[in-house]
Design a protein around this motif. Structure first.
Motif, short mmCIF file in Angstrom:
data_model
loop_
_atom_site.label_atom_id
_atom_site.label_comp_id
_atom_site.label_asym_id
_atom_site.label_seq_id
_atom_site.Cartn_x
_atom_site.Cartn_y
_atom_site.Cartn_z
N ALA A 284 0.83 -1.21 0.00
CA ALA A 284 0.00 0.00 0.00
C ALA A 284 0.87 1.26 0.00
O ALA A 284 0.63 2.19 -0.78
N GLN A 285 1.90 1.28 0.87
CA GLN A 285 2.71 2.50 1.01
C GLN A 285 3.61 2.75 -0.18
O GLN A 285 3.73 3.89 -0.64
N PHE A 286 4.25 1.70 -0.66
CA PHE A 286 5.33 1.92 -1.64
C PHE A 286 4.91 1.72 -3.10
O PHE A 286 5.63 2.12 -4.00
N LEU B 220 -11.14 4.83 -4.42
CA LEU B 220 -10.23 3.68 -4.61
C LEU B 220 -9.72 3.18 -3.26
O LEU B 220 -9.82 1.99 -2.94
N TRP B 221 -9.19 4.11 -2.41
CA TRP B 221 -8.64 3.70 -1.11
C TRP B 221 -9.71 3.09 -0.22
O TRP B 221 -9.46 2.13 0.51
N SER B 222 -10.91 3.66 -0.29
CA SER B 222 -11.99 3.13 0.54
C SER B 222 -12.28 1.67 0.13
O SER B 222 -12.47 0.80 0.99
N GLY B 223 -12.27 1.41 -1.18
CA GLY B 223 -12.49 0.04 -1.67
C GLY B 223 -11.35 -0.90 -1.30
O GLY B 223 -11.58 -2.07 -1.00
N VAL B 224 -10.13 -0.36 -1.32
CA VAL B 224 -8.96 -1.18 -0.97
C VAL B 224 -9.02 -1.56 0.52
O VAL B 224 -8.88 -2.71 0.90
N ALA C 135 -14.13 7.58 9.66
CA ALA C 135 -14.26 8.95 9.13
C ALA C 135 -14.15 8.92 7.60
O ALA C 135 -14.90 9.63 6.91
N LEU C 136 -13.24 8.11 7.08
CA LEU C 136 -13.07 8.03 5.62
C LEU C 136 -14.34 7.48 4.96
O LEU C 136 -14.80 8.00 3.94
#
Ligand code: HEM
Length: 151
Positions: A25-27, A44-48, A107-108
């Motif tokens: 995720a980070q790199f 996208l991040w919410s789905g991930v 919160a996201l």
């Protein structure tokens, strides 16, 4: 094959899913996702995370149960100091993950549902900082688990 080996397998499978997922995720995902506009990036991040975070709970269950089972099997008093340190950093990582789950992750999700991209970006930033913290702790824990025994 000893039961200890089965426990070690479960333990390391959990570590690989959790620490491997955080480093991906980070790199890899983060730099690529930065090219997207905020609305698409946050969706996208919410789905991930909706898929990854339940897996992390599963990995935590596997790591903590197998880890303490191995500690008890060897005997708490006889276990090397490095293993006690691993238990400490492992529990700290679990607490940090719980703080993500109950805090910025909620919160996201709320921000994405309401299409409040500014709030969403703030929550995502908090998640990123805490995941980075856990990634460093995870690397330190692997260091303790392996090289720690050499001292
Ligand atoms: C949460 C509490 C944890 C406990 C009680 C615990 C305990 C243990 C124990 C007793 C072993 C057995 C070592 C052996 O037989 O050689 C072990 C191995 C290991 N643990 Fe943990 N652990 C925990 C969390 C973690 C975490 C969070 C990580 C990584 C992020 C980790 C990484 C490892 C690794 C890489 C090994 C293999 C070391 C080796 O066998 O050389 N552990 N753990």
């Amino acid at each position: 094959m000893k039961f200890h080996h089965v426990l070690l397998f479960v333990h390391l499978a959990g570590v690989i899913v959790w620490v491997g997922g955080m480093s991906f995720a980070q790199f890899c995902l983060r730099p690529a996702a930065l090219a997207l506009p905020p609305a698409q990036r946050l969706v996208l991040w919410s789905g991930v995370f909706r898929r990854f975070f339940p897996l992390v709970w599963l990995a935590i269950g596997a790591i903590v149960l197998s880890g303490f089972a191995m500690l008890i099997e060897v005997g708490m008093a006889r276990a090397p100091l490095a293993w006690h340190a691993m238990a400490g950093t492992g529990l700290l990582m679990t607490a940090v993950f719980a703080s993500i789950w109950f805090g910025p992750w909620r919160a996201l999700q709320r921000a994405v549902a309401a299409e409040s991209w500014a709030q969403g970006a703030q929550a995502l930033n908090q998640i990123r900082q805490r995941v980075m913290f856990n990634l460093v702790l995870g690397a330190l824990t692997v260091l303790l688990a392996t090289l720690g025994l050499a001292f």
